[in-house]
Design a protein around this motif. Structure first.
Motif, mmCIF file in Angstrom:
data_model
loop_
_atom_site.group_PDB
_atom_site.id
_atom_site.type_symbol
_atom_site.label_atom_id
_atom_site.label_comp_id
_atom_site.label_asym_id
_atom_site.label_seq_id
_atom_site.Cartn_x
_atom_site.Cartn_y
_atom_site.Cartn_z
ATOM 1 N N ASP A 74 45.870 -87.230 -43.888
ATOM 2 C CA ASP A 74 45.784 -88.480 -44.645
ATOM 3 C C ASP A 74 46.605 -88.410 -45.937
ATOM 4 O O ASP A 74 47.110 -89.428 -46.409
ATOM 5 C CB ASP A 74 44.339 -88.836 -44.975
ATOM 6 N N LEU A 75 46.722 -87.201 -46.489
ATOM 7 C CA LEU A 75 47.511 -86.999 -47.717
ATOM 8 C C LEU A 75 48.984 -86.704 -47.410
ATOM 9 O O LEU A 75 49.754 -86.384 -48.311
ATOM 10 C CB LEU A 75 46.918 -85.851 -48.543
ATOM 11 N N LYS A 76 49.359 -86.791 -46.127
ATOM 12 C CA LYS A 76 50.743 -86.516 -45.686
ATOM 13 C C LYS A 76 51.123 -85.055 -45.921
ATOM 14 O O LYS A 76 52.271 -84.727 -46.249
ATOM 15 C CB LYS A 76 51.749 -87.440 -46.382
ATOM 16 N N LEU A 77 50.143 -84.162 -45.738
ATOM 17 C CA LEU A 77 50.352 -82.721 -45.911
ATOM 18 C C LEU A 77 50.108 -82.005 -44.586
ATOM 19 O O LEU A 77 49.372 -82.493 -43.737
ATOM 20 C CB LEU A 77 49.390 -82.171 -46.975
ATOM 21 N N ASN A 78 50.708 -80.838 -44.430
ATOM 22 C CA ASN A 78 50.535 -80.050 -43.215
ATOM 23 C C ASN A 78 49.386 -79.057 -43.403
ATOM 24 O O ASN A 78 49.536 -78.064 -44.121
ATOM 25 C CB ASN A 78 51.823 -79.302 -42.879
ATOM 26 N N PHE A 83 46.093 -74.822 -45.271
ATOM 27 C CA PHE A 83 44.693 -74.459 -45.013
ATOM 28 C C PHE A 83 44.714 -73.288 -44.036
ATOM 29 O O PHE A 83 44.996 -73.452 -42.860
ATOM 30 C CB PHE A 83 43.949 -75.657 -44.444
ATOM 31 N N THR A 84 44.463 -72.110 -44.562
ATOM 32 C CA THR A 84 44.551 -70.904 -43.741
ATOM 33 C C THR A 84 43.193 -70.221 -43.626
ATOM 34 O O THR A 84 42.364 -70.291 -44.535
ATOM 35 C CB THR A 84 45.581 -69.914 -44.315
ATOM 36 N N ILE A 85 43.007 -69.565 -42.496
ATOM 37 C CA ILE A 85 41.787 -68.807 -42.232
ATOM 38 C C ILE A 85 42.205 -67.424 -41.777
ATOM 39 O O ILE A 85 43.010 -67.296 -40.845
ATOM 40 C CB ILE A 85 40.930 -69.485 -41.140
ATOM 41 N N HIS A 86 41.687 -66.407 -42.454
ATOM 42 C CA HIS A 86 42.040 -65.026 -42.130
ATOM 43 C C HIS A 86 40.790 -64.159 -42.172
ATOM 44 O O HIS A 86 39.834 -64.457 -42.881
ATOM 45 C CB HIS A 86 43.045 -64.467 -43.143
ATOM 46 N N SER A 87 40.849 -63.080 -41.417
ATOM 47 C CA SER A 87 39.772 -62.092 -41.470
ATOM 48 C C SER A 87 40.396 -60.712 -41.585
ATOM 49 O O SER A 87 41.423 -60.426 -40.962
ATOM 50 C CB SER A 87 38.900 -62.166 -40.213
ATOM 51 N N ASP A 88 39.764 -59.875 -42.383
ATOM 52 C CA ASP A 88 40.217 -58.487 -42.501
ATOM 53 C C ASP A 88 39.322 -57.546 -41.691
ATOM 54 O O ASP A 88 39.401 -56.343 -41.832
ATOM 55 C CB ASP A 88 40.257 -58.060 -43.969
ATOM 56 N N GLY A 89 38.471 -58.127 -40.841
ATOM 57 C CA GLY A 89 37.543 -57.326 -40.051
ATOM 58 C C GLY A 89 36.207 -57.105 -40.746
ATOM 59 O O GLY A 89 35.252 -56.660 -40.131
#
Length: 105
Positions: A74-78, A83-89
């Motif tokens: 909606d904000l014309k953003l990717n 918006f990232t999701i990561h795990s280090d275990g």
């Protein structure tokens, strides 16, 4: 769970850290689902992602993530870049960055 909000590099940054790791299979499923949503958005059909034809109803399916992605669209953003999701275990970290000019009133 830890939550913080800050300003960095002209971005408003939301950081959420869960003290449990996300299972790799769940992260793959969420990323695949986000790619489907992005494809629908590119075709101008983003809202269809929330229809029974696309909606994943399994536990940890990422509906909240899809709703957050929709805000980015909606904000014309990717959202796949911002918006990232990561795990280090050991922990899972979600980082949402909103460029300040995109949210100025």
């Amino acid at each position: 769970m830890h939550f913080s909000i800050g300003i960095a590099d002209n971005n408003v940054v939301f950081s959420v850290v869960n003290d449990s790791p996300i299972m790799p299979s769940d992260l793959r499923r969420i990323n695949n689902s986000r790619n489907v949503h992005q494809g629908l958005h590119a075709e101008g059909r983003s809202g269809e992602y929330f229809s029974p034809d696309y909606l994943d109803t399994t536990e940890s399916a990422g509906l909240g993530i899809a709703m957050a992605d929709e805000v980015f669209y909606d904000l014309k953003l990717n959202p796949l870049e911002l918006f990232t999701i990561h795990s280090d275990g050991k922990q899972t970290r979600a980082l949402l960055r909103f460029p300040r000019p995109s949210i100025s009133m």
